[in-house]
Design a protein around this motif. Structure first.
Motif: not given
Length: 115
Positions: A71-94
């Motif tokens: 997260r970047d607190n100054a910009k109130s932004t959060v990030f999620l870096q997803m690597n080596n994704l698998k078919p079971e990671d298929t979903a709606a992300y909130y």
């Protein structure tokens, strides 16, 4: 009140990477903890990762070192870096935000991983 605007997501082949972003505006109190949750069809919503303003992180057991939340607190932004994704990671992300548990939610973004 907190408004959360998500970006990123999409479709990728297994083994690929995606990056999600969530920008928050509004109450500083309610953005102490920001995180990512996902819901796959027919399954309950589950925690993917969360991070507090001081930087304490939590990950779902299934992540197993594949995802990194930041997260970047100054910009109130959060990030999620997803690597080596698998078919079971298929979903709606909130994106969620709150003092400890989420009280506010982003609009959601679909992540689809094909084999």
């Amino acid at each position: 009140q907190v408004q959360l605007v998500q970006s990123g997501g999409g479709s990728v082949q297994a083994g690929g990477s995606l990056r999600l972003s969530c920008a928050a505006s509004g109450s500083n109190f309610d953005t102490n903890t920001m995180g990512w949750y996902r819901r796959a069809p027919g399954k309950q919503r589950e925690l993917v990762a969360s991070i507090t303003k001081p930087g304490t992180t939590r990950y779902g057991d299934f992540v197993k070192g594949r995802f990194t939340i930041s997260r970047d607190n100054a910009k109130s932004t959060v990030f999620l870096q997803m690597n080596n994704l698998k078919p079971e990671d298929t979903a709606a992300y909130y994106c969620g935000a709150g003092w400890s548990q989420p009280n506010y939610w982003g609009q959601g973004t679909q992540v689809t991983v094909s084999s």
